[in-house]
Design an enzyme around this catalytic site. Structure first.
Site, PDB file in Angstrom:
ATOM      1  N   ARG A 105       2.291  58.403  -4.899  1.00  0.00           N
ATOM      2  CA  ARG A 105       1.681  57.319  -6.498  1.00  0.00           C
ATOM      3  C   ARG A 105       2.825  56.878  -7.554  1.00  0.00           C
ATOM      4  NH1 ARG A 105      -2.640  61.591  -5.750  1.00  0.00           N
ATOM      5  NH2 ARG A 105      -1.358  63.087  -5.173  1.00  0.00           N
ATOM      6  N   LYS A 138      -6.140  76.685  -0.033  1.00  0.00           N
ATOM      7  CA  LYS A 138      -7.117  75.843  -1.438  1.00  0.00           C
ATOM      8  C   LYS A 138      -8.316  76.538  -0.782  1.00  0.00           C
ATOM      9  CE  LYS A 138      -3.465  71.653  -2.030  1.00  0.00           C
ATOM     10  NZ  LYS A 138      -3.373  70.990  -2.036  1.00  0.00           N
ATOM     11  N   HIS A 184      -6.185  56.648  -0.223  1.00  0.00           N
ATOM     12  CA  HIS A 184      -5.262  56.444   1.067  1.00  0.00           C
ATOM     13  C   HIS A 184      -5.708  55.853   2.214  1.00  0.00           C
ATOM     14  CE1 HIS A 184      -6.601  61.071  -0.678  1.00  0.00           C
ATOM     15  NE2 HIS A 184      -5.220  60.818  -0.481  1.00  0.00           N
TER      16      HIS A 184
HETATM   17  N1  LIG Z   1      -3.477  57.334  -5.196  1.00  0.00           N
HETATM   18  C1  LIG Z   1      -2.835  57.392  -3.647  1.00  0.00           C
HETATM   19  N2  LIG Z   1      -2.108  56.673  -3.332  1.00  0.00           N
HETATM   20  C2  LIG Z   1      -1.073  56.750  -2.313  1.00  0.00           C
HETATM   21  N3  LIG Z   1      -0.856  57.761  -1.580  1.00  0.00           N
HETATM   22  C3  LIG Z   1      -1.551  58.421  -2.364  1.00  0.00           C
HETATM   23  C4  LIG Z   1      -2.733  59.235  -3.068  1.00  0.00           C
HETATM   24  N4  LIG Z   1      -3.308  59.982  -3.617  1.00  0.00           N
HETATM   25  C5  LIG Z   1      -2.169  60.970  -2.546  1.00  0.00           C
HETATM   26  N5  LIG Z   1      -2.379  60.072  -1.435  1.00  0.00           N
HETATM   27  C6  LIG Z   1      -0.570  61.011  -0.336  1.00  0.00           C
HETATM   28  O1  LIG Z   1      -1.402  60.703   0.309  1.00  0.00           O
HETATM   29  C7  LIG Z   1      -0.956  62.126   0.741  1.00  0.00           C
HETATM   30  C8  LIG Z   1      -2.167  63.643   0.995  1.00  0.00           C
HETATM   31  O2  LIG Z   1      -2.745  63.645  -0.167  1.00  0.00           O
HETATM   32  P1  LIG Z   1      -3.874  64.701   0.106  1.00  0.00           P
HETATM   33  O3  LIG Z   1      -4.921  64.333   0.254  1.00  0.00           O
HETATM   34  O4  LIG Z   1      -2.946  65.460  -2.143  1.00  0.00           O
HETATM   35  O5  LIG Z   1      -3.155  66.060   0.241  1.00  0.00           O
HETATM   36  P2  LIG Z   1      -2.001  67.206   0.007  1.00  0.00           P
HETATM   37  O6  LIG Z   1      -2.504  68.250  -0.209  1.00  0.00           O
HETATM   38  O7  LIG Z   1      -1.330  67.262   1.616  1.00  0.00           O
HETATM   39  O8  LIG Z   1      -1.244  66.405  -1.224  1.00  0.00           O
HETATM   40  C9  LIG Z   1      -0.004  63.049   0.050  1.00  0.00           C
HETATM   41  O9  LIG Z   1       1.160  61.960   0.966  1.00  0.00           O
HETATM   42  C10 LIG Z   1       0.016  61.973  -1.436  1.00  0.00           C
HETATM   43  O10 LIG Z   1       0.945  62.103  -1.528  1.00  0.00           O
HETATM   44 MG   LIG Z   2      -2.511  66.315  -3.110  1.00  0.00          MG
END
Ligand SMILES: Nc1ncnc2c1ncn2[C@@H]1O[C@H](COP(=O)(O)OP(=O)(O)O)[C@@H](O)[C@H]1O
Ligand SMILES: [Mg+2]
Length: 163
Positions: free
Chosen positions: A94, A45, A21
């Site tokens: 990812r 969730k 993130h």
């Molecule tokens: N390792 C990572 N690298 C790049 N982007 C990521 C990574 N992990 C999560 N994301 C992206 O960050 C955003 C928020 O992810 P997340 O916190 O899991 O929330 P959500 O519940 O919306 O998936 C999403 O667009 C997700 O694809």
């Molecule tokens: Mg996610």
């Protein structure tokens, strides 16, 4: 250049924040004037960290980044975008496995609000396998997550285990 500042919104669960993130956030800074990290309040969730805790972690980690701010929101993302005056959504990709869901979300959001664009950013390879879910799992099983999350997140996770 003049004109209104370009504000992008990076929405997500951030339960908890990890370095994938943070990598995406830092990649946004040269492209946008301001970035709003938006923590979704999702009743469906079962999060490990409350929305308030997640916002606090983001504040702590991102305190040195003057053009980044953090808020929580509930309801439709596109309505939140209107409230804050932004037309760009940032999401991270990812791997191919993220694509299907992200594609659906982007097109649904476009249908709801055609003026809003979603842009996708790829993280540094070393974070491309990192997810909040895996970070929590590995930590709870006693594995090390140093280097995958900001230091304050390790502290917070320790606190959860003690509680
Ligand atoms: N390792 C990572 N690298 C790049 N982007 C990521 C990574 N992990 C999560 N994301 C992206 O960050 C955003 C928020 O992810 P997340 O916190 O899991 O929330 P959500 O519940 O919306 O998936 C999403 O667009 C997700 O694809
Ligand atoms: Mg996610």
């Amino acid at each position: 250049m003049s004109g209104p500042r370009r504000l992008a919104v990076y929405p997500g669960s951030f339960d908890p924040l990890h370095n994938g993130h943070v990598d995406i956030i830092d990649r946004c800074l040269p492209i946008f004037d301001d970035l709003l990290v938006a923590v979704l309040r999702n009743e469906e969730k079962q999060p490990l960290f409350s929305v308030e805790e997640r916002v606090e972690i983001l504040h702590q980690t991102l305190a040195g980044r003057a053009r980044v701010r953090v808020e929580s929101f509930s309801g439709l993302l596109v309505d939140f975008m209107d409230r804050v005056g932004a037309i760009t959504i940032v999401r991270g990709l990812r791997a191919l496995s993220d694509f299907d869901y992200e594609f659906q979300m982007a097109l649904m959001n476009r249908r709801l609000a055609p003026r809003i664009e979603t842009v996708f950013m790829m993280p540094k390879e070393e974070y491309s396998y990192v997810s909040s879910r895996l970070v929590k799992e590995v930590f709870m099983l006693g594995g090390t997550i140093d280097g995958l999350v900001p230091p304050n997140v390790v502290e917070r996770l320790r606190g959860k285990v003690r509680a």
